[in-house]
Design a protein around this motif. Structure first.
Motif, mmCIF file in Angstrom:
data_model
loop_
_atom_site.group_PDB
_atom_site.id
_atom_site.type_symbol
_atom_site.label_atom_id
_atom_site.label_comp_id
_atom_site.label_asym_id
_atom_site.label_seq_id
_atom_site.Cartn_x
_atom_site.Cartn_y
_atom_site.Cartn_z
ATOM 1 N N ILE A 84 0.982 -1.827 0.416
ATOM 2 C CA ILE A 84 -0.155 0.060 0.195
ATOM 3 C C ILE A 84 1.249 0.742 -0.542
ATOM 4 O O ILE A 84 0.596 2.244 -0.836
ATOM 5 C CB ILE A 84 -0.947 0.188 0.923
ATOM 6 N N ALA A 85 2.498 1.416 0.977
ATOM 7 C CA ALA A 85 3.249 2.347 0.660
ATOM 8 C C ALA A 85 3.540 2.505 -0.094
ATOM 9 O O ALA A 85 3.762 4.108 -1.045
ATOM 10 C CB ALA A 85 3.701 2.152 2.366
ATOM 11 N N MET A 86 3.915 1.561 -1.308
ATOM 12 C CA MET A 86 4.399 1.565 -2.358
ATOM 13 C C MET A 86 3.469 2.603 -3.793
ATOM 14 O O MET A 86 4.328 2.750 -4.438
ATOM 15 C CB MET A 86 4.760 0.044 -2.861
ATOM 16 N N SER A 87 2.507 1.698 -3.440
ATOM 17 C CA SER A 87 1.304 2.073 -3.933
ATOM 18 C C SER A 87 1.220 3.787 -3.879
ATOM 19 O O SER A 87 0.961 4.615 -4.913
ATOM 20 C CB SER A 87 -0.058 1.717 -3.891
ATOM 21 N N ILE A 88 1.004 4.466 -2.916
ATOM 22 C CA ILE A 88 0.803 5.493 -2.793
ATOM 23 C C ILE A 88 2.029 6.482 -2.752
ATOM 24 O O ILE A 88 1.512 7.828 -3.487
ATOM 25 C CB ILE A 88 0.906 6.246 -0.786
ATOM 26 N N ALA A 89 3.580 6.011 -2.632
ATOM 27 C CA ALA A 89 4.671 6.863 -3.485
ATOM 28 C C ALA A 89 4.574 6.430 -4.827
ATOM 29 O O ALA A 89 4.958 7.557 -5.544
ATOM 30 C CB ALA A 89 6.222 5.720 -3.485
ATOM 31 N N ASP A 90 3.732 5.366 -5.816
ATOM 32 C CA ASP A 90 3.885 5.990 -6.975
ATOM 33 C C ASP A 90 2.132 6.766 -7.144
ATOM 34 O O ASP A 90 2.728 7.673 -8.251
ATOM 35 C CB ASP A 90 3.481 4.426 -7.527
ATOM 36 N N HIS A 91 1.693 6.634 -7.082
ATOM 37 C CA HIS A 91 0.602 7.714 -7.220
ATOM 38 C C HIS A 91 1.163 9.239 -6.736
ATOM 39 O O HIS A 91 0.931 9.814 -7.984
ATOM 40 C CB HIS A 91 -0.404 7.543 -5.415
ATOM 41 N N LEU A 92 1.723 9.681 -5.706
ATOM 42 C CA LEU A 92 2.706 10.280 -5.568
ATOM 43 C C LEU A 92 3.871 11.047 -6.590
ATOM 44 O O LEU A 92 3.484 12.550 -6.478
ATOM 45 C CB LEU A 92 3.432 11.378 -3.973
ATOM 46 N N LYS A 93 4.671 10.788 -6.655
ATOM 47 C CA LYS A 93 5.745 10.494 -8.277
ATOM 48 C C LYS A 93 4.633 11.468 -9.041
ATOM 49 O O LYS A 93 5.207 12.282 -9.979
ATOM 50 C CB LYS A 93 5.866 9.537 -8.631
ATOM 51 N N MET A 94 3.639 10.688 -9.783
ATOM 52 C CA MET A 94 2.838 10.945 -11.156
ATOM 53 C C MET A 94 1.823 12.236 -10.507
ATOM 54 O O MET A 94 2.266 13.230 -11.356
ATOM 55 C CB MET A 94 1.478 9.678 -10.662
ATOM 56 N N VAL A 95 1.739 12.761 -9.372
ATOM 57 C CA VAL A 95 1.323 13.406 -8.745
ATOM 58 C C VAL A 95 2.196 14.650 -9.054
ATOM 59 O O VAL A 95 2.008 15.658 -9.414
ATOM 60 C CB VAL A 95 0.596 13.920 -7.583
ATOM 61 N N ASN A 96 3.356 15.101 -8.364
ATOM 62 C CA ASN A 96 3.973 15.799 -8.626
ATOM 63 C C ASN A 96 5.082 16.105 -9.974
ATOM 64 O O ASN A 96 5.231 17.047 -10.768
ATOM 65 C CB ASN A 96 5.614 15.645 -7.519
ATOM 66 N N LYS A 97 4.657 14.533 -11.027
ATOM 67 C CA LYS A 97 5.110 15.079 -11.895
ATOM 68 C C LYS A 97 4.415 15.874 -12.857
ATOM 69 O O LYS A 97 4.207 16.789 -13.690
ATOM 70 C CB LYS A 97 5.154 13.413 -12.615
ATOM 71 N N ALA A 98 3.308 15.395 -12.587
ATOM 72 C CA ALA A 98 2.123 16.323 -13.238
ATOM 73 C C ALA A 98 1.696 17.854 -13.316
ATOM 74 O O ALA A 98 1.491 19.150 -13.416
ATOM 75 C CB ALA A 98 0.260 16.024 -13.156
ATOM 76 N N GLU A 99 1.857 17.816 -11.510
ATOM 77 C CA GLU A 99 2.224 19.149 -10.720
ATOM 78 C C GLU A 99 3.569 20.132 -11.621
ATOM 79 O O GLU A 99 3.479 20.958 -12.222
ATOM 80 C CB GLU A 99 2.280 19.099 -9.658
ATOM 81 N N LYS A 100 4.496 19.211 -12.338
ATOM 82 C CA LYS A 100 5.835 19.902 -12.422
ATOM 83 C C LYS A 100 5.457 20.267 -13.775
ATOM 84 O O LYS A 100 6.111 21.449 -14.291
ATOM 85 C CB LYS A 100 6.791 19.456 -12.737
ATOM 86 N N LYS A 101 5.022 19.846 -14.409
ATOM 87 C CA LYS A 101 4.328 19.635 -16.089
ATOM 88 C C LYS A 101 3.359 20.906 -16.463
ATOM 89 O O LYS A 101 3.437 21.548 -17.638
ATOM 90 C CB LYS A 101 3.694 18.576 -16.880
ATOM 91 N N ALA A 102 2.298 21.287 -15.795
ATOM 92 C CA ALA A 102 1.549 21.767 -15.566
ATOM 93 C C ALA A 102 2.135 23.678 -15.531
ATOM 94 O O ALA A 102 1.681 24.329 -16.020
ATOM 95 C CB ALA A 102 0.759 21.568 -14.674
ATOM 96 N N ASN A 103 3.437 23.438 -14.821
ATOM 97 C CA ASN A 103 4.309 24.884 -14.014
ATOM 98 C C ASN A 103 5.024 24.720 -15.168
ATOM 99 O O ASN A 103 5.758 25.717 -15.041
ATOM 100 C CB ASN A 103 5.264 24.518 -12.759
#
Length: 353
Positions: free
Chosen positions: A334-353
Motif C-alpha cells: 500500500i505504501a509503495m502504491s501511494i509513493a507511485d501515486h504521489l510521483k505521478m501527482v508531482n510529475k503532473a504538477e511540474k508539467k503544468a508549471n
C-alpha cells in the motif's frame, strides 16, 4: 519515498501494528495508532518507532483529536481496517445498513468526512462490497478518486491463501494498487523451515513467541496420522470425531490438517495456534504451528515483539493480535502504491508549471 512532501498517517483500528509497520518500512510517517484493545499497546509501541498508541474508540474521535498528527507541510493519510463481523449470519440481499455490527465502518466514513485527509486506505473482508453499507461508506468520498479491488495476497509476497479487499482514495488524482509483485509464491518452507524444532506444549527458550499449544493424547494420535495437505479423513476410524461422522460434518475437511511445505499457508485467523481450528498443523512436527510461525506467515519480522521479555505468551491474546493483523507486507505494498501515486501527482504538477 521520493515525493516532495512527507506523508503523515494515523492508523485506525491499528491492532498490534501490522499495517503501521509496513507503512513505516516504506517511508510513511505513521504518527499514531488507534484501538480499543489495550493488549495491543506493547506490540504497537515497542516495534513502531515513535508512533504512539491511543486507547480510544474511533466513534469518539474528532478532527481536532487528530489534527496534531497531521502537521503542515505533509500529506495526510487516514488508514485502517474497520473490523467487520463474520458474514455467514447475513442472508443474501439483506439490508445491513442499520445493523449495529457495521458501526465501525460507518465511524470510519464519518471520520473521513470530518478530517478530509489527502489520502485514505482500508483493508477489509472481500465480501464487503456486496453489502449496502459499503455504498454508504463510499458516500464519504465526495471529491476523492477511489479504487478498490479484492486482492490475492500471495501474489504480493504474503505466504498465505488470503483474499482481502484493498481500498485506496486520494484527493490528488487517480490512484490504484501496484501490480502483483510475486509470480512465484512464497511457500511454508521458505518461511518456517529453518526455525528450531519444538514439541507440542513447548516454548523455545530464546523466543517466548516460538511456543506451540499443547495437544491432548487423542489429538497427538490424530496429528501423527495426518498427512500434509490431508484431513481427518486420513485417520483410523476410532480417531474420527463424532461431529465428522454425521453427514453435516463430512464436508468440513479443512480442520485438523497439516500444511504442505511446498504450498502457501492457509489464512491466519485468531485461532491459528490450534490444530483443530483449521489446517494449522506443522508440515512435519507433531504439533500446531507456533505463535512465532503464525506471525511470520503474517509477514511480521522475526524480531517483532508481542510481549515484554521474560513474559509467558498467552495464546488467546497473542493469537487474536496476530490473526486480526493486516499483514506487514500488505502495508508495504500500500505504501509503495501511494509513493507511485504521489510521483505521478508531482510529475503532473511540474508539467503544468
Amino acid at each position: 519515498m521520493e515525493q516532495n512532501l512527507p506523508v503523515a498517517c494515523v492508523d485506525l483500528f491499528c491492532g498490534a501494528g501490522g499495517l503501521t509497520h509496513g507503512l513505516l518500512k516504506k517511508g510513511i510517517q505513521v504518527k499514531a495508532g488507534v484501538d480499543v484493545d489495550p493488549a495491543c499497546r506493547f506490540a504497537y509501541e515497542a516495534n513502531n518507532g515513535g508512533a504512539v498508541f491511543l486507547d480510544r474508540d474511533v466513534e469518539s474521535l474528532t478532527a481536532e483529536d487528530l489534527a496534531s498528527y497531521f502537521p503542515r507541510g505533509s500529506y495526510s493519510l487516514l488508514a485502517g481496517c474497520a473490523p467487520c463481523q463474520p458474514f455467514s449470519t447475513y442472508a443474501k440481499g439483506k439490508d445491513t445498513t442499520q445493523d449495529a455490527k457495521w458501526k465501525l465502518l460507518r465511524s470510519f466514513g464519518d471520520l473521513v468526512r470530518k478530517v478530509q485527509p489527502d489520502l485514505v486506505t482500508m483493508e477489509n473482508v472481500p465480501q464487503l462490497p456486496k453489502h449496502a453499507i459499503f455504498n454508504e461508506f463510499l458516500e464519504a468520498f465526495d471529491g476523492y478518486h477511489t479504487w478498490f479491488e479484492v486482492v490475492e495476497c500471495k501474489d504480493y509476497g504474503i505466504p498465505q491463501r488470503r483474499r482481502r479487499l484493498v481500498f485506496l482514495a486520494s484527493k490528488l488524482g487517480a490512484i490504484s494498487l501496484i501490480p502483483p509483485t510475486h509470480e512465484k509464491h512464497i511457500s511454508v518452507a521458505d518461511v518456517i523451515r529453518d526455525l528450531p524444532e519444538i514439541k507440542a506444549g513447548e516454548t523455545y527458550p530464546n523466543d517466548p513467541l516460538h511456543a506451540s499449544a499443547s495437544l491432548t493424547e487423542i489429538n497427538l494420535k490424530r496429528i501423527r496420522q495426518s498427512n500434509p495437505g490431508g484431513s481427518w479423513q486420513d485417520w483410523d476410524e476410532d480417531l474420527i470425531a463424532e461431529c465428522h461422522r454425521r453427514d453435516s460434518g463430512k464436508s468440513f475437511r479443512s480442520v485438523y490438517g497439516r500444511m504442505r511445505w511446498e504450498d502457501v499457508a492457509p489464512t491466519m485467523t485468531t485461532l491459528c495456534y490450534g490444530f483443530g481450528n483449521g489446517r494449522f498443523g506443522h508440515p512435519e512436527q507433531d504439533r500446531a504451528i507456533s505463535l512465532r510461525e503464525a506471525a511470520l506467515f503474517q509477514t511480521f519480522p522475526k524480531t517483532y515483539q508481542f510481549i515484554p521479555k521474560n513474559e509467558r505468551a498467552n495464546f488467546t491474546v497473542i493469537g487474536r493480535l496476530i490473526g486480526n493483523a493486516v499483514p506487514v507486507r500488505l502495508g508495504e505494498v500500500i505504501a509503495m502504491s501511494i509513493a507511485d501515486h504521489l510521483k505521478m501527482v508531482n510529475k503532473a504538477e511540474k508539467k503544468a508549471n
